[in-house]
Design an enzyme around this catalytic site. Structure first.
Site, PDB file in Angstrom:
ATOM      1  CB  THR A  48      -1.155   0.112   1.203  1.00 43.65           C
ATOM      2  OG1 THR A  48      -1.689  -1.351   1.361  1.00 43.65           O
ATOM      3  CG2 THR A  48      -1.808   1.060   1.182  1.00 43.65           C
ATOM      4  CE1 TYR A 136       1.402  -9.295   2.338  1.00 36.18           C
ATOM      5  CE2 TYR A 136       2.827  -7.686   1.370  1.00 36.18           C
ATOM      6  CZ  TYR A 136       1.675  -8.038   1.623  1.00 36.18           C
ATOM      7  OH  TYR A 136       0.461  -7.676   0.830  1.00 36.18           O
ATOM      8  CE  LYS A 164      -0.563  -7.763   4.811  1.00 35.27           C
ATOM      9  NZ  LYS A 164      -0.582  -6.413   4.060  1.00 35.27           N
TER      10      LYS A 164
END
Length: 294
Positions: A48, A136, A164
């Site tokens: 992001t 991740y 994550k």
């Protein structure tokens, strides 16, 4: 190595000015706003944050800005993913030198490394730093799937303490906990509420960029208070926003929404485009539905 990171962490946007340069004043203002509004932690320079569209110097300056602005009020994990292991090590060392509490490392996203190559990649990064690593897993963007069995293997590396998990399969949370035990703490990605119910200790969230207080509250209600009825009600209230910033619009819609609510952070960098004008009514309707617009 401490493993006590938990809660809702915003995977932050990067603020740019009208010329497309990083805007550190806006970044600091937005960082402070997140903390004042109750976010549990921050993750700059993730997907992001458009990390792949930034120079090394810009990455350093944004990381420094967030760490300094946070000033240990909340944990900060810096996204330090790179295709090259040496680059990932360099970014991770820089994050540690700046005072970050950990790093989040997506797998190399072009070379489709084997399990042995991934193990060596993360082992080398872990050997180079003394702060925790959050894996991740986002196979839709990384072209690599960190399956629960592979995560269990990676959890044997000292310092690889978090993940994550960003697939839509919440059974991954269950299986990682089952296979890794206390060696690995799971944060949800897309599926926050569902991940908490399955034992996740946190959530690396896109929507909390826009509503940090409410997204932090969702974690507290579910994981700390076990108030599932109230948590479920809040979750359904937030679903329009979660869906809005899902998929390809996670950067553009988030930045547009922040501008509308009075926290301008600029437009995305090319090749991403700002929210198209025909999509703005939908964006406005979602903000109204979650109580951000009259």
């Amino acid at each position: 190595m401490t493993t006590d990171l938990r809660g809702t962490y915003s995977v932050m946007v990067t603020a740019f000015d009208d010329s497309g340069d990083i805007d550190l004043e806006a970044q600091a203002r937005y960082t402070d706003w997140q903390i004042v509004n109750g976010i549990h932690g921050l993750v700059p320079l993730g997907s992001t944050g458009e990390f792949l569209s930034m120079t090394d110097e810009e990455r350093h300056e944004v990381a420094r800005c967030v760490v300094d602005t946070a000033s240990k009020r909340v944990p900060v994990l810096i996204g330090t993913g790179a295709e090259s292991t040496d680059d990932a090590i360099r970014y991770a060392r820089d994050a540690e030198a700046l005072g970050a509490d950990g790093v989040m490392v997506i797998p190399p996203f072009y070379s489709t490394p084997t399990a042995d190559e991934l193990f060596r990649h993360y082992e080398r990064i872990a050997d180079a730093i003394g702060i925790p690593i959050m894996l991740y897993n986002n196979p839709a963007t990384a072209n690599v799937d960190l399956t629960p069995a592979l995560v269990a293997r990676l959890s044997e590396i000292e310092g690889v303490a978090y993940i994550k998990e960003s697939t839509m399969d919440v059974t991954r949370v269950r299986d990682i906990i089952d296979l890794c035990g206390e060696r690995m703490q799971v944060f949800g990605g897309i599926m926050g509420f569902e991940s908490f119910v399955n034992g996740a200790v946190g959530w690396v969230s896109v929507g909390s960029n826009i509503m940090p207080q409410e997204f932090a509250r969702l974690f507290t209600l579910t994981a700390d208070e076990q108030n599932y009825d109230e948590a479920r009600n809040l979750y359904h209230q937030l679903l329009p926003l979660i869906r809005l910033v899902g998929g390809h619009r996670y950067v553009s819609a988030t930045k547009s929404a922040l501008g509308i609510i009075g926290l301008p952070v600029g437009a995305p960098r090319s090749p991403r485009l700002p929210t198209p004008e025909p999509e703005m009514p939908e964006l406005m309707a979602v903000l109204k539905a979650v109580g951000l617009q009259a």
